[in-house]
Design a protein around this motif. Structure first.
Motif, PDB file in Angstrom:
ATOM      1  N   VAL A   9       0.835  -1.198   0.000  1.00  0.00           N
ATOM      2  CA  VAL A   9       0.000   0.000   0.000  1.00  0.00           C
ATOM      3  C   VAL A   9       0.868   1.245   0.000  1.00  0.00           C
ATOM      4  CG1 VAL A   9      -1.731   1.282   1.311  1.00  0.00           C
ATOM      5  CG2 VAL A   9      -1.844  -1.214   1.205  1.00  0.00           C
ATOM      6  N   ASN A  10       1.995   1.213   0.695  1.00  0.00           N
ATOM      7  CA  ASN A  10       2.876   2.381   0.806  1.00  0.00           C
ATOM      8  C   ASN A  10       3.947   2.412  -0.270  1.00  0.00           C
ATOM      9  OD1 ASN A  10       1.528   3.316   3.021  1.00  0.00           O
ATOM     10  ND2 ASN A  10       2.808   2.195   4.469  1.00  0.00           N
ATOM     11  N   THR A  11       3.807   1.607  -1.297  1.00  0.00           N
ATOM     12  CA  THR A  11       4.811   1.562  -2.357  1.00  0.00           C
ATOM     13  C   THR A  11       4.488   2.566  -3.445  1.00  0.00           C
ATOM     14  OG1 THR A  11       5.093  -0.774  -1.932  1.00  0.00           O
ATOM     15  CG2 THR A  11       5.981   0.057  -3.989  1.00  0.00           C
ATOM     16  N   VAL A  12       5.502   3.229  -3.908  1.00  0.00           N
ATOM     17  CA  VAL A  12       5.355   4.195  -4.994  1.00  0.00           C
ATOM     18  C   VAL A  12       5.607   3.467  -6.294  1.00  0.00           C
ATOM     19  CG1 VAL A  12       6.216   6.321  -5.981  1.00  0.00           C
ATOM     20  CG2 VAL A  12       6.084   6.072  -3.520  1.00  0.00           C
ATOM     21  N   GLY A  13       4.753   3.635  -7.280  1.00  0.00           N
ATOM     22  CA  GLY A  13       4.892   2.932  -8.554  1.00  0.00           C
ATOM     23  C   GLY A  13       6.001   3.480  -9.411  1.00  0.00           C
ATOM     24  N   ASP A  14       6.209   2.844 -10.554  1.00  0.00           N
ATOM     25  CA  ASP A  14       7.287   3.234 -11.462  1.00  0.00           C
ATOM     26  C   ASP A  14       6.897   4.372 -12.394  1.00  0.00           C
ATOM     27  OD1 ASP A  14       9.119   1.489 -10.474  1.00  0.00           O
ATOM     28  OD2 ASP A  14       8.664  -0.106 -11.924  1.00  0.00           O
ATOM     29  N   GLU A  15       5.622   4.819 -12.355  1.00  0.00           N
ATOM     30  CA  GLU A  15       5.228   5.869 -13.283  1.00  0.00           C
ATOM     31  C   GLU A  15       5.951   7.187 -12.997  1.00  0.00           C
ATOM     32  OE1 GLU A  15       2.293   5.530  -9.940  1.00  0.00           O
ATOM     33  OE2 GLU A  15       2.890   4.144 -11.505  1.00  0.00           O
ATOM     34  N   GLU A  16       6.321   7.410 -11.748  1.00  0.00           N
ATOM     35  CA  GLU A  16       7.121   8.579 -11.409  1.00  0.00           C
ATOM     36  C   GLU A  16       8.334   8.062 -10.672  1.00  0.00           C
ATOM     37  OE1 GLU A  16       5.007  11.672  -9.366  1.00  0.00           O
ATOM     38  OE2 GLU A  16       3.208  11.299 -10.510  1.00  0.00           O
ATOM     39  N   ASN A  17       9.469   8.027 -11.319  1.00  0.00           N
ATOM     40  CA  ASN A  17      10.630   7.440 -10.684  1.00  0.00           C
ATOM     41  C   ASN A  17      11.769   8.429 -10.472  1.00  0.00           C
ATOM     42  OD1 ASN A  17      11.309   7.707 -13.319  1.00  0.00           O
ATOM     43  ND2 ASN A  17      11.992   5.603 -13.646  1.00  0.00           N
ATOM     44  N   GLU A  18      11.474   9.733 -10.537  1.00  0.00           N
ATOM     45  CA  GLU A  18      12.501  10.718 -10.233  1.00  0.00           C
ATOM     46  C   GLU A  18      11.895  11.908  -9.524  1.00  0.00           C
ATOM     47  OE1 GLU A  18      13.131  13.602 -14.092  1.00  0.00           O
ATOM     48  OE2 GLU A  18      14.474  11.917 -13.838  1.00  0.00           O
ATOM     49  N   CYS A  19      12.711  12.538  -8.703  1.00  0.00           N
ATOM     50  CA  CYS A  19      12.307  13.733  -7.955  1.00  0.00           C
ATOM     51  C   CYS A  19      12.425  14.921  -8.907  1.00  0.00           C
ATOM     52  CB  CYS A  19      13.223  13.906  -6.745  1.00  0.00           C
ATOM     53  SG  CYS A  19      12.940  15.404  -5.798  1.00  0.00           S
ATOM     54  N   CYS A  20      11.331  15.638  -9.093  1.00  0.00           N
ATOM     55  CA  CYS A  20      11.383  16.759 -10.048  1.00  0.00           C
ATOM     56  C   CYS A  20      12.081  17.985  -9.473  1.00  0.00           C
ATOM     57  CB  CYS A  20       9.987  17.104 -10.543  1.00  0.00           C
ATOM     58  SG  CYS A  20       8.986  17.966  -9.357  1.00  0.00           S
ATOM     59  N   ILE A  21      12.463  17.946  -8.197  1.00  0.00           N
ATOM     60  CA  ILE A  21      13.201  19.071  -7.615  1.00  0.00           C
ATOM     61  C   ILE A  21      14.696  18.919  -7.897  1.00  0.00           C
ATOM     62  CG2 ILE A  21      13.772  20.286  -5.490  1.00  0.00           C
ATOM     63  CD1 ILE A  21      11.043  19.415  -4.413  1.00  0.00           C
ATOM     64  N   CYS A  22      15.258  17.749  -7.534  1.00  0.00           N
ATOM     65  CA  CYS A  22      16.697  17.548  -7.739  1.00  0.00           C
ATOM     66  C   CYS A  22      17.008  16.746  -8.998  1.00  0.00           C
ATOM     67  CB  CYS A  22      17.297  16.836  -6.529  1.00  0.00           C
ATOM     68  SG  CYS A  22      16.798  15.112  -6.358  1.00  0.00           S
ATOM     69  N   LEU A  23      15.960  16.222  -9.647  1.00  0.00           N
ATOM     70  CA  LEU A  23      16.077  15.405 -10.852  1.00  0.00           C
ATOM     71  C   LEU A  23      16.853  14.112 -10.618  1.00  0.00           C
ATOM     72  CD1 LEU A  23      16.686  18.196 -13.517  1.00  0.00           C
ATOM     73  CD2 LEU A  23      14.532  17.140 -12.840  1.00  0.00           C
ATOM     74  N   GLY A  24      16.927  13.673  -9.355  1.00  0.00           N
ATOM     75  CA  GLY A  24      17.571  12.409  -9.034  1.00  0.00           C
ATOM     76  C   GLY A  24      16.547  11.286  -9.038  1.00  0.00           C
ATOM     77  N   GLU A  25      16.965  10.112  -9.468  1.00  0.00           N
ATOM     78  CA  GLU A  25      16.047   8.973  -9.503  1.00  0.00           C
ATOM     79  C   GLU A  25      15.829   8.437  -8.095  1.00  0.00           C
ATOM     80  OE1 GLU A  25      16.839   5.899 -12.260  1.00  0.00           O
ATOM     81  OE2 GLU A  25      17.159   7.280 -13.932  1.00  0.00           O
ATOM     82  N   PHE A  26      14.602   7.944  -7.861  1.00  0.00           N
ATOM     83  CA  PHE A  26      14.295   7.315  -6.583  1.00  0.00           C
ATOM     84  C   PHE A  26      14.947   5.938  -6.556  1.00  0.00           C
ATOM     85  CE2 PHE A  26      10.246   9.901  -7.043  1.00  0.00           C
ATOM     86  CZ  PHE A  26      10.686  10.910  -6.216  1.00  0.00           C
ATOM     87  N   GLU A  27      15.610   5.653  -5.468  1.00  0.00           N
ATOM     88  CA  GLU A  27      16.238   4.350  -5.310  1.00  0.00           C
ATOM     89  C   GLU A  27      15.506   3.582  -4.228  1.00  0.00           C
ATOM     90  OE1 GLU A  27      20.423   4.724  -4.691  1.00  0.00           O
ATOM     91  OE2 GLU A  27      20.687   5.975  -6.469  1.00  0.00           O
ATOM     92  N   ASP A  28      15.699   2.300  -4.220  1.00  0.00           N
ATOM     93  CA  ASP A  28      15.047   1.442  -3.248  1.00  0.00           C
ATOM     94  C   ASP A  28      15.473   1.860  -1.833  1.00  0.00           C
ATOM     95  OD1 ASP A  28      13.320  -0.602  -2.615  1.00  0.00           O
ATOM     96  OD2 ASP A  28      14.901  -2.122  -2.551  1.00  0.00           O
ATOM     97  N   GLY A  29      14.497   2.150  -0.988  1.00  0.00           N
ATOM     98  CA  GLY A  29      14.764   2.556   0.393  1.00  0.00           C
ATOM     99  C   GLY A  29      14.808   4.050   0.610  1.00  0.00           C
ATOM    100  N   ASP A  30      14.633   4.869  -0.426  1.00  0.00           N
ATOM    101  CA  ASP A  30      14.596   6.326  -0.257  1.00  0.00           C
ATOM    102  C   ASP A  30      13.351   6.725   0.518  1.00  0.00           C
ATOM    103  OD1 ASP A  30      16.943   6.788  -1.585  1.00  0.00           O
ATOM    104  OD2 ASP A  30      16.001   7.512  -3.438  1.00  0.00           O
TER     105      ASP A  30
END
Length: 164
Positions: free
Chosen positions: A97-118
């Motif tokens: 339920v608390n998992t973020v999907g792959d449709e948005e996989n980067e932070c639009c502020i720093c443009l860094g990709e989300f990694e497992d455990g972020d």
């Protein structure tokens, strides 16, 4: 006619060694007007600098006044920022339920990709999510979502009319 041509030739005959400064004289009246004009320009410049300094001195005290309206560019208070929900980013292979999907996989502020455990913070109104540190810095100066500009300010609640 020869005399006229000779006179004309003499009037245009210049020598570089001859300097004629007899027509350039500073008389008392011109010097007086120059000094007065310079003094007026100097006084106006000093007055403008003083008024600018005075406005900068008064401006912060007006911003802290209790009657001052809140600025739209002002950020959220730290308690509101810390109250935002935090989730852990996990790969889509482990549904939760608390998992973020792959449709948005980067932070639009720093443009860094989300990694497992972020650790990601979710904005309540629009459900956009960002790195916690990134969105904390953003919300300390801005009060809206960086992506959709949806306001996160809690406005005063106006009671809804009771239906009868």
């Amino acid at each position: 006619m020869a005399a006229a041509q000779e006179l004309e030739m003499q009037s245009f005959h210049w020598h570089n060694t001859e300097l004629d400064d007899h027509n350039f004289e500073i008389r008392g009246r011109i010097l007086y007007f120059f000094v007065v004009l310079s003094a007026v320009v100097l006084l106006v410049a000093l007055f403008l600098l003083y008024s600018r300094w005075l406005c900068r001195l008064i401006q912060p005290s007006l911003a802290n006044a209790p009657d001052a309206p809140p600025s739209l560019s002002q950020g959220l208070d730290p308690t509101t920022i810390n109250a935002l929900p935090i989730i852990m980013h996990r790969l889509k292979s482990t549904p939760d339920v608390n998992t973020v999907g792959d449709e948005e996989n980067e932070c639009c502020i720093c443009l860094g990709e989300f990694e497992d455990g972020d650790k990601l913070k979710i904005l309540p109104k629009c459900r956009h999510f960002y790195h916690g540190e990134c969105v904390d810095r953003w919300l300390s100066t801005q009060s809206s979502c960086p992506l959709c500009r949806n306001s996160l300010r809690v406005d005063s609640v106006v009671p809804s009319p009771i239906s009868q």
